[in-house]
Design an enzyme around this catalytic site. Sequence first.
Site, PDB file in Angstrom:
ATOM      1  N   ARG A  47       0.856  -1.198   0.000  1.00  0.00           N
ATOM      2  CA  ARG A  47       0.000   0.000   0.000  1.00  0.00           C
ATOM      3  C   ARG A  47       0.885   1.238   0.000  1.00  0.00           C
ATOM      4  NH1 ARG A  47      -1.411   1.593   4.561  1.00  0.00           N
ATOM      5  NH2 ARG A  47      -2.259  -0.361   5.338  1.00  0.00           N
ATOM      6  N   TYR A  99     -16.531  16.486 -15.909  1.00  0.00           N
ATOM      7  CA  TYR A  99     -16.834  15.061 -15.879  1.00  0.00           C
ATOM      8  C   TYR A  99     -17.898  14.778 -14.814  1.00  0.00           C
ATOM      9  CZ  TYR A  99     -16.110  10.066 -15.362  1.00  0.00           C
ATOM     10  OH  TYR A  99     -16.301   8.712 -15.280  1.00  0.00           O
ATOM     11  N   ASP A 171      -7.402  18.757 -14.521  1.00  0.00           N
ATOM     12  CA  ASP A 171      -7.721  17.399 -14.987  1.00  0.00           C
ATOM     13  C   ASP A 171      -7.255  17.320 -16.437  1.00  0.00           C
ATOM     14  OD1 ASP A 171      -8.917  15.134 -16.069  1.00  0.00           O
ATOM     15  OD2 ASP A 171     -10.726  15.310 -14.845  1.00  0.00           O
ATOM     16  N   LYS A 196      -8.066   6.284 -19.478  1.00  0.00           N
ATOM     17  CA  LYS A 196      -8.377   6.782 -20.811  1.00  0.00           C
ATOM     18  C   LYS A 196      -7.130   6.728 -21.705  1.00  0.00           C
ATOM     19  CE  LYS A 196     -12.171   7.451 -18.536  1.00  0.00           C
ATOM     20  NZ  LYS A 196     -12.543   8.716 -17.937  1.00  0.00           N
TER      21      LYS A 196
HETATM   22  C1  LIG Z   1     -13.035   9.172 -16.678  1.00  0.00           C
HETATM   23  C2  LIG Z   1     -12.717  10.516 -16.179  1.00  0.00           C
HETATM   24  C3  LIG Z   1     -12.523  10.758 -14.815  1.00  0.00           C
HETATM   25  C4  LIG Z   1     -12.683   9.673 -13.775  1.00  0.00           C
HETATM   26  O1  LIG Z   1     -11.740   8.678 -13.923  1.00  0.00           O
HETATM   27  P1  LIG Z   1     -12.006   7.125 -13.544  1.00  0.00           P
HETATM   28  O2  LIG Z   1     -10.735   6.485 -13.924  1.00  0.00           O
HETATM   29  O3  LIG Z   1     -13.184   6.676 -14.328  1.00  0.00           O
HETATM   30  O4  LIG Z   1     -12.280   7.100 -12.082  1.00  0.00           O
HETATM   31  C5  LIG Z   1     -12.206  12.055 -14.421  1.00  0.00           C
HETATM   32  N1  LIG Z   1     -12.096  13.057 -15.321  1.00  0.00           N
HETATM   33  C6  LIG Z   1     -12.282  12.859 -16.643  1.00  0.00           C
HETATM   34  C7  LIG Z   1     -12.139  14.007 -17.575  1.00  0.00           C
HETATM   35  C8  LIG Z   1     -12.606  11.598 -17.115  1.00  0.00           C
HETATM   36  O5  LIG Z   1     -12.808  11.408 -18.430  1.00  0.00           O
END
Ligand SMILES: *Cc1c(COP(=O)(O)O)cnc(C)c1O
Length: 380
Positions: A47, A99, A171, A196
């Site tokens: 962890r 998001y 982000d 992603k």
């Molecule tokens: C998918 C996404 C998230 C969240 O990420 P997860 O891996 O699904 O928890 C946050 N911000 C954006 C822009 C995203 O596309």
Amino acid sequence: MKFNTKTIHGGQENTDPAYGSVMPPIYQTSTYSQSTPGGHKGYEYSRSANPTRTALEKSLASLENGIYGLAFGSGLAAIDAVLKLFKPGDEIISTNDLYGGSYRLFTRIFDGLGIKFRFVGMQEAGNIEKHINENTRLIWVETPTNPMMNIIDIAEVSSIAKKHELLLAVDNTFATPYLQQALDLGADIIMHSATKYLGGHSDVVMGGLVVNDKELADKLYFIQNASGAICGPMDSFLVLRGIKTLHLRMQRHCENGAAVARYLGSHPKVDKVYWPGFEDHPNHQIAKKQMKDFGGMISFTTKEDSLDGARKILENLKIFTLAESLGGVESLAGHPATMTHASIPAEERKKTGIVDSLIRLSVGVEDEEDLINDLKQAIQ
Ligand SMILES: *Cc1c(COP(=O)(O)O)cnc(C)c1O
């Protein structure tokens, strides 16, 4: 080291001191033997740290021109760790077009714990200033925004954040460090859903943070270890492997994205196409300034603005897969109003332009002509 070299080698020196394997081994272990109490080789319990995760965290930091990387079990777990830096009474100013899962985490979990969120349109960065008060601690930016593809001027928001001594988090999931280097533009924290583009193959859920400041890194590391929302060694390996082709994939995502956006833009049945590469996109100049290219994310609406019309197109697509998520090698199509953004109240959705006919595309790296023909037959 330039970016295209960093994707492959960044932070990867000496990841296998035992045998020199070119890829870091998957250290599928929870614990590590000690020669005497406290006598270990840098790893005690997975962890706290795991060598495969460390290799990934170093790669993430290197890609973003940062110093410290932290990997989490999902993008939302990474955001959750950032929010735990704050305490009841603190205020956060966030992009209003963001998001859906981030919005849910902000309003349904952290709002209940006493943190106040203000959702603000940030295409005019000047809008932010009137929401700042003595309790404001953080500005949360997502750019390009999801799903409307608005672009926010990171450097300009950063100068506001610095003036008021606020942290700025970006982000960077949609842009990836290939297109946009937000720490260089003045951000303090970069957040990724590595699920992603970084992972890139739709086979893993993961999140990441990158920062430059040692004190901030220590606090986030404390939260990562104390709250425990880490990712496992196998997932770390998969994302490291994905990152090695990030630059190649992104180049093709951008080429195919441009071709699809132009095709949709000229289609008689299509109403609006949201893609920052168009010269008449309201934030095109900012996109040109802060991004290397315009990415593979596109949203569009049809002239017959109905849920039914959108449903038919989505059901008829053959190469584009109707699915949540984005950023994989395969093209995906989604319906924000009923899928990714269903957790945002209808009223809020309409305000930001998420109408019932809006379709979001994550354009993959398949053959451009096949993708265009698929859209052609589905819209017909
Ligand atoms: C998918 C996404 C998230 C969240 O990420 P997860 O891996 O699904 O928890 C946050 N911000 C954006 C822009 C995203 O596309």
